[in-house]
Design a protein around this motif. Structure first.
Motif, PDB file in Angstrom:
ATOM      1  N   GLU A 133       0.662  -1.054  -0.030  1.00 27.47           N
ATOM      2  CA  GLU A 133      -0.045   0.106   0.038  1.00 27.47           C
ATOM      3  C   GLU A 133       0.822   1.315   0.050  1.00 27.47           C
ATOM      4  N   ARG A 134       2.026   1.237   0.752  1.00 25.60           N
ATOM      5  CA  ARG A 134       2.890   2.410   0.885  1.00 25.60           C
ATOM      6  C   ARG A 134       3.573   2.810  -0.619  1.00 25.60           C
ATOM      7  N   LEU A 135       4.099   1.657  -1.145  1.00 26.26           N
ATOM      8  CA  LEU A 135       4.667   2.019  -2.493  1.00 26.26           C
ATOM      9  C   LEU A 135       3.589   2.017  -3.720  1.00 26.26           C
ATOM     10  N   GLY A 136       2.555   1.325  -3.592  1.00 28.25           N
ATOM     11  CA  GLY A 136       1.618   1.888  -4.505  1.00 28.25           C
ATOM     12  C   GLY A 136       0.742   3.081  -4.153  1.00 28.25           C
ATOM     13  N   SER A 137       0.712   3.775  -3.080  1.00 33.77           N
ATOM     14  CA  SER A 137       0.354   5.178  -3.142  1.00 33.77           C
ATOM     15  C   SER A 137       1.231   6.264  -3.860  1.00 33.77           C
ATOM     16  N   LEU A 138       2.480   5.772  -3.963  1.00 34.03           N
ATOM     17  CA  LEU A 138       3.152   6.906  -4.570  1.00 34.03           C
ATOM     18  C   LEU A 138       3.249   6.651  -6.234  1.00 34.03           C
ATOM     19  N   ALA A 139       2.966   5.327  -6.663  1.00 36.08           N
ATOM     20  CA  ALA A 139       2.613   5.251  -7.900  1.00 36.08           C
ATOM     21  C   ALA A 139       1.162   5.919  -8.246  1.00 36.08           C
ATOM     22  N   MET A 140       0.433   5.826  -7.403  1.00 35.65           N
ATOM     23  CA  MET A 140      -0.998   6.027  -7.631  1.00 35.65           C
ATOM     24  C   MET A 140      -1.099   7.679  -7.749  1.00 35.65           C
ATOM     25  N   ALA A 141      -0.133   8.367  -6.892  1.00 28.68           N
ATOM     26  CA  ALA A 141      -0.050   9.696  -6.818  1.00 28.68           C
ATOM     27  C   ALA A 141       0.667  10.568  -7.874  1.00 28.68           C
ATOM     28  N   GLY A 142       1.038   9.431  -8.760  1.00 29.82           N
ATOM     29  CA  GLY A 142       2.085   9.917  -9.814  1.00 29.82           C
ATOM     30  C   GLY A 142       3.373  10.415  -9.631  1.00 29.82           C
ATOM     31  N   GLN A 143       3.821   9.883  -8.279  1.00 32.43           N
ATOM     32  CA  GLN A 143       5.068  10.229  -7.944  1.00 32.43           C
ATOM     33  C   GLN A 143       6.115   9.351  -8.251  1.00 32.43           C
ATOM     34  N   ASN A 144       6.207   9.130  -9.463  1.00 31.86           N
ATOM     35  CA  ASN A 144       7.213   8.102  -9.934  1.00 31.86           C
ATOM     36  C   ASN A 144       8.736   8.249 -10.004  1.00 31.86           C
ATOM     37  N   GLU A 145       8.821   9.747 -10.060  1.00 26.73           N
ATOM     38  CA  GLU A 145      10.316  10.011  -9.810  1.00 26.73           C
ATOM     39  C   GLU A 145      10.856   9.888  -8.303  1.00 26.73           C
ATOM     40  N   VAL A 146       9.779  10.085  -7.265  1.00 27.01           N
ATOM     41  CA  VAL A 146      10.184   9.640  -6.094  1.00 27.01           C
ATOM     42  C   VAL A 146      10.064   8.251  -5.877  1.00 27.01           C
ATOM     43  N   LEU A 147       9.436   7.512  -6.487  1.00 27.42           N
ATOM     44  CA  LEU A 147       9.355   6.112  -6.188  1.00 27.42           C
ATOM     45  C   LEU A 147      10.696   5.493  -6.641  1.00 27.42           C
ATOM     46  N   LYS A 148      11.050   5.722  -7.958  1.00 26.25           N
ATOM     47  CA  LYS A 148      12.262   5.529  -8.798  1.00 26.25           C
ATOM     48  C   LYS A 148      13.510   5.851  -7.764  1.00 26.25           C
ATOM     49  N   GLU A 149      13.576   7.032  -7.199  1.00 26.77           N
ATOM     50  CA  GLU A 149      14.750   7.252  -6.338  1.00 26.77           C
ATOM     51  C   GLU A 149      14.552   6.147  -5.235  1.00 26.77           C
ATOM     52  N   LEU A 150      13.534   6.030  -4.583  1.00 29.68           N
ATOM     53  CA  LEU A 150      13.441   5.217  -3.524  1.00 29.68           C
ATOM     54  C   LEU A 150      14.134   3.896  -3.920  1.00 29.68           C
ATOM     55  N   VAL A 151      13.355   3.416  -4.857  1.00 24.88           N
ATOM     56  CA  VAL A 151      13.616   1.984  -5.230  1.00 24.88           C
ATOM     57  C   VAL A 151      15.322   1.718  -5.559  1.00 24.88           C
ATOM     58  N   LEU A 152      15.805   2.531  -6.111  1.00 22.67           N
ATOM     59  CA  LEU A 152      17.293   2.516  -6.734  1.00 22.67           C
ATOM     60  C   LEU A 152      18.018   2.522  -5.355  1.00 22.67           C
ATOM     61  N   CYS A 153      17.874   3.690  -4.515  1.00 19.70           N
ATOM     62  CA  CYS A 153      18.536   3.596  -3.305  1.00 19.70           C
ATOM     63  C   CYS A 153      18.413   2.344  -2.586  1.00 19.70           C
ATOM     64  N   ASN A 154      17.292   1.912  -2.539  1.00 20.95           N
ATOM     65  CA  ASN A 154      17.261   0.693  -1.834  1.00 20.95           C
ATOM     66  C   ASN A 154      17.912  -0.646  -2.393  1.00 20.95           C
ATOM     67  N   LEU A 155      17.815  -0.660  -3.703  1.00 17.80           N
ATOM     68  CA  LEU A 155      18.626  -1.741  -4.427  1.00 17.80           C
ATOM     69  C   LEU A 155      20.180  -1.434  -4.297  1.00 17.80           C
ATOM     70  N   ALA A 156      20.791  -0.268  -4.241  1.00 13.64           N
ATOM     71  CA  ALA A 156      22.143   0.019  -3.967  1.00 13.64           C
ATOM     72  C   ALA A 156      22.402  -0.284  -2.420  1.00 13.64           C
ATOM     73  N   SER A 157      21.524   0.086  -1.521  1.00 15.77           N
ATOM     74  CA  SER A 157      21.820  -0.287  -0.352  1.00 15.77           C
ATOM     75  C   SER A 157      21.936  -1.833  -0.005  1.00 15.77           C
ATOM     76  N   ALA A 158      20.988  -2.640  -0.765  1.00 18.34           N
ATOM     77  CA  ALA A 158      20.816  -4.039  -0.356  1.00 18.34           C
ATOM     78  C   ALA A 158      22.022  -4.778  -1.004  1.00 18.34           C
ATOM     79  N   HIS A 159      22.668  -4.182  -2.125  1.00 23.93           N
ATOM     80  CA  HIS A 159      23.715  -5.014  -2.852  1.00 23.93           C
ATOM     81  C   HIS A 159      24.969  -4.592  -2.296  1.00 23.93           C
ATOM     82  N   GLY A 160      25.258  -3.218  -2.173  1.00 24.14           N
ATOM     83  CA  GLY A 160      26.543  -2.918  -1.749  1.00 24.14           C
ATOM     84  C   GLY A 160      27.452  -2.710  -2.978  1.00 24.14           C
ATOM     85  N   ASP A 161      28.847  -2.373  -2.424  1.00 23.89           N
ATOM     86  CA  ASP A 161      29.407  -1.970  -3.435  1.00 23.89           C
ATOM     87  C   ASP A 161      29.868  -3.249  -4.620  1.00 23.89           C
ATOM     88  N   PRO A 162      29.825  -3.225  -5.943  1.00 27.67           N
ATOM     89  CA  PRO A 162      30.165  -1.946  -6.625  1.00 27.67           C
ATOM     90  C   PRO A 162      28.771  -1.377  -7.104  1.00 27.67           C
TER      91      PRO A 162
END
Length: 247
Positions: free
Chosen positions: A76-105
């Motif tokens: 519901e939290r992630l879906g609310s961003l998409a439904m509100a048209g906040q795709n750039e915010v959602l994109k930034e959140l997801v990419l930041c999470n992917l980077a944190s989850a995988h680490g260097d490089p």
């Protein structure tokens, strides 16, 4: 349809679920981290990451990553961003999470450079489903589930779907339920010729086999479809060797 079945249809809830797919320039999870298939789990908002295995080792590997697969409140939290048209915010959140989850490089800057496109699938707002899959609450398996696993309308109406399976939320659950509905219909209508053909084509189904019955085998060593319609809470049984369902 009896009162229990009417109440079950009204009571059963469908839970939210969201998948976020991102297409990158290259399958960096394989080229950089040697990850082929499988999943990663994190306490970050994206929760579950699903890696593709299709095309690995070929000239056309998949470059689409399920960057987030989550359900209930997380969805519901992630879906609310998409439904509100906040795709750039959602994109930034997801990419930041992917980077944190995988680490260097794998850094946020690297993923931004790799990013091509993003698609969000939110089943809550799909007009064909209005929810992802059945979400049973406390006591529902005893009351709701069992009320829907036997026919209505004097055995003329048979329910099927992923909700009417112990393996709900998966395609295999829907197939299990479809197997039971067809077997049940052929049994109550005594269509022996079609039943034999059904057995030849589809065999037996693990979910609807009684663990209390000693399996029987034919001359070729194949298990016989004798007592396969077994309801886990004891509401439905198949009469062994008769092919008629008793209630």
């Amino acid at each position: 349809m009896n009162v229990e079945q009417k109440n079950a249809l009204r009571q059963l809830q469908y839970g939210p679920s969201v998948k976020i797919a991102i297409r990158f320039k290259e399958p960096w999870w394989t080229t950089k981290l040697n990850i082929v298939g499988g999943q990663s789990f994190t306490d970050l908002p994206i929760r579950t990451i699903v890696y593709p295995s299709h095309g690995v080792g070929t000239d056309t590997p998949s470059t689409v990553l399920i960057a987030s697969y989550c359900w209930t409140t997380d969805a519901e939290r992630l879906g609310s961003l998409a439904m509100a048209g906040q795709n750039e915010v959602l994109k930034e959140l997801v990419l930041c999470n992917l980077a944190s989850a995988h680490g260097d490089p794998i850094t946020y800057e690297f993923l931004c450079n790799q990013f091509l496109d993003m698609h969000v699938k939110d089943w809550t707002y799909d007009v064909q489903t209005m929810g992802a899959f059945a979400q049973f609450g406390p006591g529902d398996f005893q009351d709701v589930y069992t009320s829907l696993t036997y026919p209505a309308a004097n055995k003329r109406l048979h329910f099927a779907g992923e909700a009417i399976s112990t393996r709900h939320a998966w395609v295999v659950g829907a197939l299990d339920s479809a197997w039971r509905a067809v077997y049940e219909y052929l049994s109550v209508t005594k269509q022996d010729d079609k039943m034999e053909r059904f057995k030849e084509l589809w065999g037996k189904n693990v979910e609807w086999t009684s663990p209390s019955v000693q399996p029987q085998y034919d001359q070729s060593g194949q298990p016989l479809l004798s007592d396969l319609l077994y309801e886990h809470f004891g509401l439905i049984e198949a009469a062994i060797g008769v092919g008629e369902i008793k209630y």
